[in-house]
Design an enzyme around this catalytic site. Structure first.
Site, PDB file in Angstrom:
ATOM      1  N   ASN A  24       0.859  -1.187   0.000  1.00 48.51           N
ATOM      2  CA  ASN A  24       0.000   0.000   0.000  1.00 48.51           C
ATOM      3  C   ASN A  24       0.894   1.235   0.000  1.00 48.51           C
ATOM      4  OD1 ASN A  24      -1.021   2.014   2.442  1.00 48.51           O
ATOM      5  ND2 ASN A  24      -2.558   1.679   0.864  1.00 48.51           N
ATOM      6  N   LYS A  58      -8.409   4.226   1.714  1.00 48.98           N
ATOM      7  CA  LYS A  58      -9.366   3.127   1.652  1.00 48.98           C
ATOM      8  C   LYS A  58      -8.663   1.799   1.914  1.00 48.98           C
ATOM      9  CE  LYS A  58     -12.503   5.275  -1.721  1.00 48.98           C
ATOM     10  NZ  LYS A  58     -12.999   5.202  -3.116  1.00 48.98           N
ATOM     11  N   GLU A  59      -7.511   1.619   1.257  1.00 52.95           N
ATOM     12  CA  GLU A  59      -6.750   0.378   1.447  1.00 52.95           C
ATOM     13  C   GLU A  59      -6.280   0.241   2.898  1.00 52.95           C
ATOM     14  OE1 GLU A  59      -4.842  -0.283  -2.998  1.00 52.95           O
ATOM     15  OE2 GLU A  59      -3.628   0.620  -1.422  1.00 52.95           O
ATOM     16  N   LEU A  60      -5.829   1.355   3.464  1.00 49.55           N
ATOM     17  CA  LEU A  60      -5.325   1.320   4.838  1.00 49.55           C
ATOM     18  C   LEU A  60      -6.433   0.911   5.807  1.00 49.55           C
ATOM     19  CD1 LEU A  60      -2.668   1.984   6.401  1.00 49.55           C
ATOM     20  CD2 LEU A  60      -3.694   4.183   6.960  1.00 49.55           C
TER      21      LEU A  60
END
Length: 1098
Positions: A24, A58-60
């Site tokens: 990420n 969002k990924e985090l």
């Protein structure tokens, strides 16, 4: 870095599978698919522009979610950005984040914020401007391979707990649960349940703080006890079960398990037991409820309890004691683990091979210290450290230490996960279950931990008309084991304290009013500089020890903080701020539009007065040490809640006008306010106000005033005459004043008049001051007479009253009381008449006579060794002492089977003289001399055995530095000890021996600074034993100390001792000064052979 690093990562050998690792980062590369859920490890690469990307966030958030579910290991990497910057969204990194979320919905914003706070707390890698990127990538690959290997070996065990490191718990799952301390707890709980008494029905509450082991204990109880009952049920985690399935599911579990039926039928929860009552009453039941969180759950499960058969045992485990007060027969509070068990519990989880534990012994002890015996906290910390190297242990310990001490300074060491996140699972559940009011109260209390309960309650009580009474709020948190009250102070478990401080940094509430409590100096200075988030600030605690340079701020730095409750600017390194420069400056003026402020402390406040816009209507505590103020504020303001004012060493303060409305003032400290020459109203601490000549009559109208300090006000000649309304005043210090008459205030507990050369007499009605415990009149050189003293007086210090001649007869009314310790000092009262000395000795005899009975009213574990002591000029041992010797040493032999079990105490006496006073070397430092007696005893059995040795301090006196103030004549010292240690030794060692007990007493004087013998000589010594009275009789003196004469002589320190019979036994004495032995009868007076069977009735 992102694109180039990704390329390098693939080029290294032993690279991990792309399908197993998710990266990420903020980069321009296309993202082929969203494969976080299929990955085993995720790298979160934070860079300065990271928060420009909503996709990264969002990924985090997804990574955080998977991590908490135990499906993912996350490794943060910090590329040219500090971990603290990411966690707290500081600087440009934070500005970009706030710009990004400006139009985002609140739920998403909260998820992203939590992810940014949580992920950086994990163990990660930092790359700054000077770091080698190739070296970093090698370390990343190494860490990933290690993690994948561990996952592979434990692929069948991937469960994790919230707030804990996945890898540690995967490895730890192979180990059984620790049982340290469980057996003792289990035994204590079984005793409460009356196991072994089959017909006794018992309902017991098991309570204690979160993580203390309540669930573990009741599960263990169930496993070991269920086979003793035909019907038994354990309902685990009632709170979560009820939350997930509803209250109606709870009686269903009970009936299914007790009656072995499926899907029991009932119309309402209240009637669940009615249709099955007959079946339930056939067998005794063991019912255990785990983690109950409200009363409705108990009612749903137990109903009216009329279905419970006699002999059943019910256990309710909860973290809220208030839920069960009227439902249980008794309560078992699960204790903290002992230090030994805590250490073993921690080692169990921290080391896969416990033989390695010795290498980490010191570090292990440090971690155990922070947990204060909480098993879950120990488990989480141990699991976090399992398999980690020593550097990481130090890093985590440093994080704990900084959190605990309120420090958040950056460290060059590898970043450690902070304590509040590591230990979140201990406290988070309990915190989430609180009301918003309770959350606010708990987080506020954390700001004032270990402070006086009444003080904290006063701050909380100022929270407005709609707030709950502070006492009620505090009691609620005590019942939930989130705080405790110890010696009048509010205490909180270390780990909860750290958790609350961390949580308070960004706390919020649905009402939109700010709840941020700021401790970190970087954050505080940032808020003062740019005002971002200022409106959400509830409290600021700024330690100037962390601020290294002089700072200047705009006049509106506090302009948006109208909701500020607590503002404290202090210095833990130097509370006196010896540096002359003022650290915080406001060159263009200062505005303080604080209308909610309760506590305002500002070390070296830089202005001449508090700003006009400050509204003190809710202000309770005002402290401005070493300030520049000349006056408090302009005009009279509503300060009706103000209780404490402290302007210590504000040297320019010249008036206190403006405080006329502070009618509830309890304390005021004006020490060092040298420019102040008048007092317009109610004051409290005016120590060393040397210009002060009079007090206002309105002072006598202060009903709430508890303490008044006028020490050193040398020109003050009178006290207000009307004092009837001062019903709360307990402490009055008038030392070094010129007051001629003592004020008659019945509520006083402590009165100091020392070094007053004007006062000649104390009022005759002082004996009616029943609350007075401490009276200090030392160096009152004009005092000539002491009236009868109050019956509960514990300390009278009349040292150096050189004109004192006579005292009342009796000196005081001696009475049995639970406040048994008392000291009366008359040293250097050299004009005392002989009748006065005899009266002091007579009072001492009466006190010693009453003490054996008074001891029965006391907790003997809390009784001091010397219960009564007095001293006065004189050269003779009082005649009521049974044994006397010339010199400092005495020897006493008791008969066989001496009735020492009736021994209540020993009265001790010594005559002390100064040796070579004119040659003594004097120092400027005040020091104390102690008269001690060493008591040793052993059996006369002919066998070598160690003897008992006990040392008691009989009396003391203080020398005032280099002034000629030593004891000027011979003095008599009397003390009475309960000798509990001696009695215990005699019971343990000599109860069955048919041999006399040989006792030695040796008096000596020592200096408290050198612990060496002082320039004093013990001329005479004496003692008497006191025995417990038989029923309906008075205590007796030496009545049982009858021995038969021995034919042989005893050698004592090289000198032959010949024993001479006397009325009450054998006494052998040695003249230490002359080196010759004396044998005496009846106090050395052969013609005065007296009977010492009983003391004359008082």
């Amino acid at each position: 870095m992102a694109s180039s690093s990704s390329t390098r990562l693939i080029s290294y050998t032993a690279k991990p599978s792309q399908e197993q690792v998710f990266i990420n980062f903020r980069g321009v590369e296309l993202r082929y698919n969203f494969r976080i859920e299929e990955s085993k490890i995720a790298l979160a690469i934070f860079s300065p522009r990271y928060t420009e990307s909503d996709w990264c966030l969002k990924e985090l958030a997804k990574m955080k979610e998977c991590k908490e579910q135990g499906k993912l290991i996350v490794i943060p990497i910090f590329y040219k950005v500090e971990p603290a910057t990411v966690k707290k969204q500081r600087g440009e990194f934070g500005d970009k984040f706030r710009d990004l979320v400006e139009c985002i919905n609140e739920e998403t914003k909260t998820k992203w914020t939590e992810a940014l706070k949580t992920i950086p707390l994990l163990t990660g890698l930092v790359l700054n401007e000077n770091s080698d990127e190739d070296d970093l990538i090698l370390r990343v690959v190494k860490e990933i391979n290690k993690a994948l290997n561990n996952i592979s070996r434990a692929s069948s065990s991937r469960d994790t707990q919230e707030g804990t490191n996945v890898l540690s718990l995967i490895v730890n799952k192979k180990r059984p649960e620790s049982s340290c301390g469980i057996e003792l707890r289990l035994k204590q709980l079984e005793e409460k349940l009356s196991f072994g008494f089959e017909e006794t029905t018992r309902t017991i509450g098991v309570v204690g703080m979160p993580g203390i082991g309540k669930s573990t204990l009741v599960k263990k109880l169930y496993e070991e006890s269920k086979n003793g009952f035909l019907s038994h049920v354990l309902i685990l985690d009632v709170h979560e079960t009820s939350k997930e399935h509803g209250l109606s599911y709870l009686p269903t579990i009970l009936l299914e398990d007790l009656l072995k039926i499926k899907n029991p039928m009932f119309e309402t929860v209240q009637a669940a037991h009615e249709g099955y009552k007959d079946q339930l009453l056939r067998t005794k039941a063991l019912v255990i409820l785990d983690n109950v969180s409200n009363k409705d759950q108990i009612v749903a499960i137990l109903g009216k309890r009329d279905w419970i058969k006699q002999g059943s045992k019910i256990v309710i485990a909860t973290s809220d004691k208030s839920l069960i007060h009227d439902l249980v027969d008794d309560i078992y509070e699960v204790p903290q683990l002992s230090y030994k068990d805590s250490l073993q519990h921690f080692i169990h989880y921290a080391f896969s091979d416990q033989s390695n534990a010795s290498d980490f012994s010191k570090l292990s002890n440090d971690f155990v210290h922070y947990t204060k015996g909480n098993p879950l906290a120990l488990k989480i910390l141990g699991a976090e450290l399992l398999g980690k190297d020593e550097s990481l242990w130090y890093s985590k310990l440093d994080a704990l230490s900084q959190q605990h001490n309120g420090r958040t300074r950056s460290s060059k060491k590898k970043r450690a996960q902070t304590s509040s996140e590591m230990l979140q699972s201990v406290w988070k559940g309990s915190f989430d279950g609180l009301t918003q009011q309770q959350k606010d109260t708990l987080l506020d209390i954390a700001c004032f931990r270990s402070m006086d309960k009444n003080y904290v309650a006063s701050l909380l009580d100022s929270n407005g008309e709609n707030s709950t009474d502070a006492e009620t709020e505090i009691e609620e948190l005590v019942n939930k084991f989130l705080i405790t009250i110890s010696s009048g102070k509010i205490e909180m478990h270390d780990t909860l304290y750290m958790f609350c401080k961390e949580l308070g940094q960004e706390a919020s509430a649905p009402d939109g009013i700010g709840r941020r409590r700021l401790w970190d100096h970087h954050t505080i200075l940032d808020v003062l500089d740019n005002s971002k988030g200022a409106s959400r600030v509830r409290s600021i605690f700024l330690d100037l020890a962390d601020v290294n340079t002089k700072k200047s701020f705009h006049s509106l730095a506090f302009g948006l903080m109208s909701n500020m409750h607590y503002l404290k600017i202090y210095n833990t390194y130097c509370p006196q701020e010896c540096d002359s420069d003022i650290t915080l400056n406001f060159p263009d003026g200062l505005q303080l539009p604080l209308k909610e402020v309760r506590c305002l402390h500002w070390l070296k406040f830089p202005k001449k007065k508090l700003p006009l816009d400050l509204n003190p209507k809710n202000l309770v505590d005002l402290k401005l040490h070493y300030s520049e103020i000349e006056r408090v504020w302009d005009g009279n303001k509503d300060a009706s809640k103000l209780k404490w004012i402290d302007f210590k060493h504000s040297r320019k303060l010249n008036t206190l006008s403006g405080l006329a409305e502070a009618r509830n003032l309890q304390e005021l400290n004006l020490e060092g306010c040298v420019a102040l020459d008048t007092l317009p109203l109610d004051m409290e601490n005016m120590k060393c106000c040397k210009k002060l000549k009079r007090l206002p009559d309105s002072l006598g109208e202060l009903k709430a005033l508890q303490e008044l300090i006028l020490s050193g006000c040398s020109k003050l000649k009178s006290f207000p005459k009307v004092v009837e309304n001062m019903t709360s005043l307990e402490i009055l210090l008038l030392d070094e004043t010129a007051i001629k008459e003592m004020p008659n205030i019945s509520s006083l507990r402590r009165l100091c008049l020392s070094r007053n050369e004007k006062i000649c007499l104390l009022p005759e009605n002082i004996s009616q001051c029943s609350q007075l415990k401490w009276l200090d009149v030392k160096y009152c050189k004009s005092l000539t007479y002491l009236p009868k003293l109050p019956p509960n007086l514990q300390c009278l210090d009349a040292h150096g009253c050189s004109s004192l001649k006579t005292i009342a007869q009796p000196l005081a009314h001696a009475m049995k009381t639970e406040h048994i310790h008392s000291t009366f000092i008359f040293t250097n009262c050299n004009r005392l008449e002989q009748a006065a000395k005899e009266q002091i000795a007579s009072y001492a005899q009466k006190k010693c006579h009453l003490l054996p009975n008074a001891l029965k009213l006391c907790n003997k574990d809390l009784v001091p060794e010397i219960l009564f002591s007095t001293s006065f000029p004189g050269g003779e041992i009082p005649s009521w002492f049974c044994h006397e010797a010339i010199g400092s040493k005495m020897k006493f032999e008791s008969p066989q089977h001496w009735n020492y079990n009736k021994l209540a105490g020993i009265a001790l006496c010594a005559v002390v003289s100064v040796k070579n006073c004119q040659d003594q070397t004097r120092t400027k430092q005040e020091h104390t001399n102690y008269l001690s007696v060493k008591f040793t005893c052993k059996s006369i059995t002919g066998e070598e055995e160690p003897c008992t040795e006990i040392i008691w301090k009989v009396g003391s006196w203080t020398e005032q530095g280099n002034t000629v103030d030593t004891i000027e004549s011979d003095h008599v010292f009397i003390g009475y000890t309960n000798c509990l240690h001696l009695i215990k030794h005699l019971e343990d060692k000599h109860s069955s021996q048919c041999a006399p007990i040989l006792a030695f007493l040796e008096f000596s004087v020592t200096d408290d600074h050198t612990s060496k013998e002082a320039n004093f000589e013990v001329l005479k010594s004496g003692f008497s034993f006191a025995f417990e009275p038989d029923e309906n009789k008075h205590p007796s003196w030496d009545a049982n100390s009858v021995a038969s004469p021995r034919d042989d002589n005893n050698t004592f320190e090289g000198t032959t001792i010949t024993e001479t019979p006397r009325t009450n036994g054998w006494l052998m004495v040695m003249d230490q000064a002359n080196g010759v032995m004396n044998h005496q009868m009846a106090n050395g007076r052969a013609s005065e052979a007296r009977s010492y069977t009983t003391v004359q009735q008082v």
